[in-house]
Write an enzyme that holds these catalytic residues in place. Structure first.
Site, mmCIF file in Angstrom:
data_model
loop_
_atom_site.group_PDB
_atom_site.id
_atom_site.type_symbol
_atom_site.label_atom_id
_atom_site.label_comp_id
_atom_site.label_asym_id
_atom_site.label_seq_id
_atom_site.Cartn_x
_atom_site.Cartn_y
_atom_site.Cartn_z
ATOM 1 C CB CYS A 153 -11.452 -5.905 10.210
ATOM 2 S SG CYS A 153 -9.678 -5.967 9.955
ATOM 3 C CD GLU A 154 -7.440 -9.160 15.513
ATOM 4 O OE1 GLU A 154 -6.265 -9.525 15.420
ATOM 5 O OE2 GLU A 154 -8.254 -9.676 16.304
ATOM 6 C CG HIS A 155 -5.816 -6.444 11.004
ATOM 7 N ND1 HIS A 155 -5.958 -7.466 10.092
ATOM 8 C CD2 HIS A 155 -5.168 -6.972 12.065
ATOM 9 C CE1 HIS A 155 -5.407 -8.566 10.574
ATOM 10 N NE2 HIS A 155 -4.920 -8.294 11.760
ATOM 11 C CG HIS A 156 -7.930 -1.678 8.557
ATOM 12 N ND1 HIS A 156 -7.752 -2.931 8.020
ATOM 13 C CD2 HIS A 156 -6.831 -0.963 8.237
ATOM 14 C CE1 HIS A 156 -6.592 -2.971 7.381
ATOM 15 N NE2 HIS A 156 -6.016 -1.801 7.496
ATOM 16 C CD GLN A 186 -14.153 -14.768 6.930
ATOM 17 O OE1 GLN A 186 -14.198 -13.638 6.445
ATOM 18 N NE2 GLN A 186 -14.451 -15.844 6.216
ATOM 19 C CB CYS A 243 -10.682 -3.381 5.984
ATOM 20 S SG CYS A 243 -10.495 -5.164 5.999
ATOM 21 C CG HIS A 267 -13.144 -9.004 5.393
ATOM 22 N ND1 HIS A 267 -12.622 -9.074 6.672
ATOM 23 C CD2 HIS A 267 -13.573 -10.253 5.097
ATOM 24 C CE1 HIS A 267 -12.718 -10.320 7.115
ATOM 25 N NE2 HIS A 267 -13.298 -11.047 6.182
#
Length: 217
Positions: A104-107, A145, A175, A173
């Site tokens: 995941c690019e956020h976490h 995703q 996260c 996910h």
């Protein structure tokens, strides 16, 4: 069977980049990357110089080389060798249950799942392993995703120019499982359709039935 090699470039952009290529940046040295890991270890509250952690920065950077190998690959090139002879075949080609692991690019935490892909050929097909390879290339990048689903469909549609493309990804996910709301085993499902799969509800329904059919071996 005659093979042809083409390298079309899609005009559409995702996250500020052509779908085939990663962003054009200057990568830091391995030494700087290892120093960044030491900083994160200290931020977590531990001593990066203690015996058990002394080699961790080297191991983490080596793992990153593997996790994010997709930035070094071009999925357009992966699909560039196609075959014009289809021997009268006039139906969908589908791969299901393609295992994927991404971050995941956020976490920067993993999400793990499966992709199901179908395309309806016109005058050319591609080796089946190449479709799975396209999934692998995009999965080995920092992703959402939703974006990855669209990138896979766009790449296949651009290179093969089929009557249509269908992509479905279902993933869990971490996260969401190990932080935040902490709800494990909740699957996220994303889909993308082009051409006949978007325009013909019966073809879309057929794809979804094949992708979600349970009790299969």
């Amino acid at each position: 069977m005659d093979a042809t090699t083409k390298n079309p470039r899609p005009a559409r952009l995702y996250a500020g980049m052509e779908i085939g290529r990663g962003p054009q940046i200057t990568r830091p040295s391995r030494e700087k990357a290892e120093e960044a890991v030491r900083t994160l270890i200290a931020y977590a509250g531990d001593d990066p110089e203690r015996e058990g952690l002394r080699d961790t920065p080297r191991r983490v950077t080596s793992a990153y080389d593997e996790f994010f190998a997709g930035y070094r690959d071009d999925p357009i090139e992966v699909l560039s060798r196609t075959f014009d002879e289809v021997a009268g075949y006039d139906d969908i080609v589908m791969l299901r249950d393609i295992e994927l692991n991404s971050h995941c690019e956020h976490h920067m935490i993993p999400f793990i799942g499966k992709a199901h892909i179908a395309y309806f050929p016109t005058d050319r097909v591609v080796g089946l392993s190449k479709l799975a390879r396209v999934v692998e290339v995009f999965a080995r990048r920092l992703q959402t995703q939703e974006t990855m689903t669209a990138q896979i469909a766009e790449t296949i549609d651009t290179v093969l120019k089929p009557k249509g493309v269908a992509v479905m990804i279902e993933a869990v996910h971490q996260c969401m499982s190990i932080r935040g709301v902490r709800k494990p085993n909740v699957a996220t499902i994303t889909t993308q359709f082009t051409g006949i799969f978007k325009e013909d509800p019966s073809q879309q329904a057929r794809f979804m039935m094949l992708a979600t059919e349970r009790g299969r071996s």
